[in-house]
Design a protein around this motif. Structure first.
Motif, PDB file in Angstrom:
ATOM      1  N   PHE A 101       0.842  -1.201   0.000  1.00  7.82           N
ATOM      2  CA  PHE A 101       0.000   0.000   0.000  1.00  7.82           C
ATOM      3  C   PHE A 101       0.878   1.252   0.000  1.00  7.82           C
ATOM      4  O   PHE A 101       0.652   2.178  -0.786  1.00  7.82           O
ATOM      5  N   SER A 102       1.887   1.281   0.859  1.00  9.40           N
ATOM      6  CA  SER A 102       2.788   2.435   0.943  1.00  9.40           C
ATOM      7  C   SER A 102       3.540   2.658  -0.362  1.00  9.40           C
ATOM      8  O   SER A 102       3.844   3.792  -0.720  1.00  9.40           O
ATOM      9  N   ALA A 103       3.828   1.560  -1.068  1.00  5.12           N
ATOM     10  CA  ALA A 103       4.576   1.662  -2.331  1.00  5.12           C
ATOM     11  C   ALA A 103       3.687   2.010  -3.514  1.00  5.12           C
ATOM     12  O   ALA A 103       4.165   2.092  -4.647  1.00  5.12           O
ATOM     13  N   GLY A 104       2.381   2.186  -3.275  1.00  2.00           N
ATOM     14  CA  GLY A 104       1.467   2.533  -4.365  1.00  2.00           C
ATOM     15  C   GLY A 104       1.123   1.371  -5.279  1.00  2.00           C
ATOM     16  O   GLY A 104       0.714   1.579  -6.420  1.00  2.00           O
ATOM     17  N   LEU A 105       1.252   0.145  -4.772  1.00  2.00           N
ATOM     18  CA  LEU A 105       1.019  -1.041  -5.597  1.00  2.00           C
ATOM     19  C   LEU A 105      -0.381  -1.626  -5.447  1.00  2.00           C
ATOM     20  O   LEU A 105      -0.705  -2.613  -6.099  1.00  2.00           O
ATOM     21  N   VAL A 106      -1.205  -1.035  -4.584  1.00  2.00           N
ATOM     22  CA  VAL A 106      -2.552  -1.542  -4.309  1.00  2.00           C
ATOM     23  C   VAL A 106      -3.583  -0.688  -5.042  1.00  2.00           C
ATOM     24  O   VAL A 106      -3.565   0.538  -4.928  1.00  2.00           O
ATOM     25  N   ASP A 107      -4.472  -1.342  -5.785  1.00  2.00           N
ATOM     26  CA  ASP A 107      -5.521  -0.635  -6.527  1.00  2.00           C
ATOM     27  C   ASP A 107      -6.827  -0.526  -5.756  1.00  2.00           C
ATOM     28  O   ASP A 107      -7.604   0.395  -5.977  1.00  2.00           O
ATOM     29  N   GLU A 108      -7.085  -1.511  -4.885  1.00  2.00           N
ATOM     30  CA  GLU A 108      -8.363  -1.590  -4.181  1.00  2.00           C
ATOM     31  C   GLU A 108      -8.125  -2.055  -2.750  1.00  2.00           C
ATOM     32  O   GLU A 108      -7.164  -2.771  -2.481  1.00  2.00           O
ATOM     33  N   VAL A 109      -9.003  -1.648  -1.848  1.00  2.00           N
ATOM     34  CA  VAL A 109      -8.970  -2.110  -0.468  1.00  2.00           C
ATOM     35  C   VAL A 109     -10.333  -2.718  -0.158  1.00  2.00           C
ATOM     36  O   VAL A 109     -11.368  -2.084  -0.385  1.00  2.00           O
ATOM     37  N   ALA A 110     -10.328  -3.952   0.343  1.00  2.00           N
ATOM     38  CA  ALA A 110     -11.572  -4.634   0.729  1.00  2.00           C
ATOM     39  C   ALA A 110     -11.467  -5.026   2.195  1.00  2.00           C
ATOM     40  O   ALA A 110     -10.490  -5.665   2.603  1.00  2.00           O
ATOM     41  N   MET A 111     -12.454  -4.600   2.971  1.00  2.00           N
ATOM     42  CA  MET A 111     -12.468  -4.889   4.401  1.00  2.00           C
ATOM     43  C   MET A 111     -13.766  -5.590   4.759  1.00  2.00           C
ATOM     44  O   MET A 111     -14.834  -5.146   4.353  1.00  2.00           O
ATOM     45  N   ASP A 112     -13.640  -6.688   5.522  1.00  2.00           N
ATOM     46  CA  ASP A 112     -14.802  -7.348   6.107  1.00  2.00           C
ATOM     47  C   ASP A 112     -14.780  -6.945   7.581  1.00  2.00           C
ATOM     48  O   ASP A 112     -14.047  -7.531   8.387  1.00  2.00           O
ATOM     49  N   VAL A 113     -15.541  -5.907   7.929  1.00  2.00           N
ATOM     50  CA  VAL A 113     -15.464  -5.287   9.252  1.00  2.00           C
ATOM     51  C   VAL A 113     -16.402  -6.001  10.219  1.00  2.00           C
ATOM     52  O   VAL A 113     -17.615  -6.063  10.003  1.00  2.00           O
ATOM     53  N   VAL A 114     -15.815  -6.529  11.290  1.00  2.00           N
ATOM     54  CA  VAL A 114     -16.567  -7.273  12.297  1.00  2.00           C
ATOM     55  C   VAL A 114     -16.803  -6.358  13.500  1.00  2.00           C
ATOM     56  O   VAL A 114     -15.885  -5.650  13.931  1.00  2.00           O
ATOM     57  N   PRO A 115     -18.017  -6.337  14.046  1.00  2.00           N
ATOM     58  CA  PRO A 115     -18.324  -5.443  15.165  1.00  2.00           C
ATOM     59  C   PRO A 115     -17.715  -5.924  16.485  1.00  2.00           C
ATOM     60  O   PRO A 115     -18.395  -6.374  17.397  1.00  2.00           O
ATOM     61  N   VAL A 116     -16.400  -5.820  16.554  1.00  2.00           N
ATOM     62  CA  VAL A 116     -15.662  -6.155  17.774  1.00  2.00           C
ATOM     63  C   VAL A 116     -14.485  -5.197  17.878  1.00  2.00           C
ATOM     64  O   VAL A 116     -13.955  -4.749  16.851  1.00  2.00           O
ATOM     65  N   VAL A 117     -14.106  -4.856  19.095  1.00  2.00           N
ATOM     66  CA  VAL A 117     -12.932  -4.023  19.356  1.00  2.00           C
ATOM     67  C   VAL A 117     -11.897  -4.926  20.011  1.00  2.00           C
ATOM     68  O   VAL A 117     -12.118  -5.419  21.117  1.00  2.00           O
ATOM     69  N   LEU A 118     -10.784  -5.168  19.309  1.00  2.00           N
ATOM     70  CA  LEU A 118      -9.739  -6.044  19.855  1.00  2.00           C
ATOM     71  C   LEU A 118      -8.818  -5.304  20.824  1.00  2.00           C
ATOM     72  O   LEU A 118      -8.270  -5.896  21.738  1.00  2.00           O
ATOM     73  N   GLY A 119      -8.618  -4.003  20.609  1.00  2.00           N
ATOM     74  CA  GLY A 119      -7.806  -3.222  21.530  1.00  2.00           C
ATOM     75  C   GLY A 119      -6.316  -3.239  21.246  1.00  2.00           C
ATOM     76  O   GLY A 119      -5.609  -2.302  21.616  1.00  2.00           O
ATOM     77  N   GLU A 120      -5.812  -4.278  20.618  1.00  2.00           N
ATOM     78  CA  GLU A 120      -4.397  -4.383  20.273  1.00  2.00           C
ATOM     79  C   GLU A 120      -4.236  -5.493  19.254  1.00  2.00           C
ATOM     80  O   GLU A 120      -5.145  -6.300  19.059  1.00  2.00           O
TER      81      GLU A 120
END
Length: 198
Positions: free
Chosen positions: A144-163
């Motif tokens: 991502f930092s190198a500009g090599l990623v075209d898309e971001v896909a996240m499956d967001v789960v309703p939980v807070v892990l904290g770390e």
């Protein structure tokens, strides 16, 4: 030309695993539905909600190559020679894969590359016009930092892990994404898809 997507299941506070690499409740939604979701390359089958299956199955079917780091390879034992998604897998590593693993899995469609840039380039070549899946975490953050990623896909789960292990790894700095072009509510998961502005 292949598209590169950085993808993972993630907590609301941005973690893909605990510090010890365990995922806790992040994957519970893979087993809480009545609709089959298949990762054909690995023969893994999940039971998810209909909206999750309708959203994810076409994406999983489009993945031709997955790119992972050596840490994930070691943690999963290279999924016993079967890519979790796609037909082939590229491991970004500075060390050769273990000889005993190679001997046990002589037909594994695995390749190695010694840098993120080389790994993405090889994956795109192997994928043709298909989808390259880059795992989130440190490797994905580097891509991502190198500009090599075209898309971001996240499956967001309703939980807070904290770390834990951050979705974007050690990436710092601001990158603008487009508004999500897909927002799908499953059962105990929200699927989001973004294009990266280059």
């Amino acid at each position: 030309m292949a598209r590169v997507v950085m993808q993972a299941v993630v907590s609301v506070d941005g973690y893909i695993a605990y510090p010890d690499d365990s995922v806790g409740p992040l994957f519970d939604w893979y087993f809480n539905g009545d609709t089959e979701l298949c990762a054909t390359a690995s023969d893994w089958t999940f039971r998810v909600s209909r909206p999750s299956a309708d959203h994810l199955q076409p994406i999983w079917d489009a993945i031709k190559v997955t790119v992972i780091g050596r840490h994930l390879f070691d943690t999963t034992n290279g999924w016993d020679g079967k890519p979790a998604a796609g037909d082939e897998l590229v491991v970004v590593t500075h060390r050769p894969l273990p000889q005993e693993w190679l001997a046990a899995h002589p037909d594994a469609p695995f390749h190695t590359a010694d840098s993120v840039e080389a790994g993405i380039a090889l994956a795109k070549e192997l994928a043709g016009d298909g989808l390259v899946d880059v795992t989130a975490g440190d490797l994905g953050g580097q891509a991502f930092s190198a500009g090599l990623v075209d898309e971001v896909a996240m499956d967001v789960v309703p939980v807070v892990l904290g770390e834990g292990v951050r979705f974007f790894g050690s990436h710092t700095g601001t990158v603008l994404l487009d508004d999500p072009d897909q927002v799908v509510q499953g059962d105990r998961v929200l699927h989001l898809h973004y294009a990266v502005r280059h």
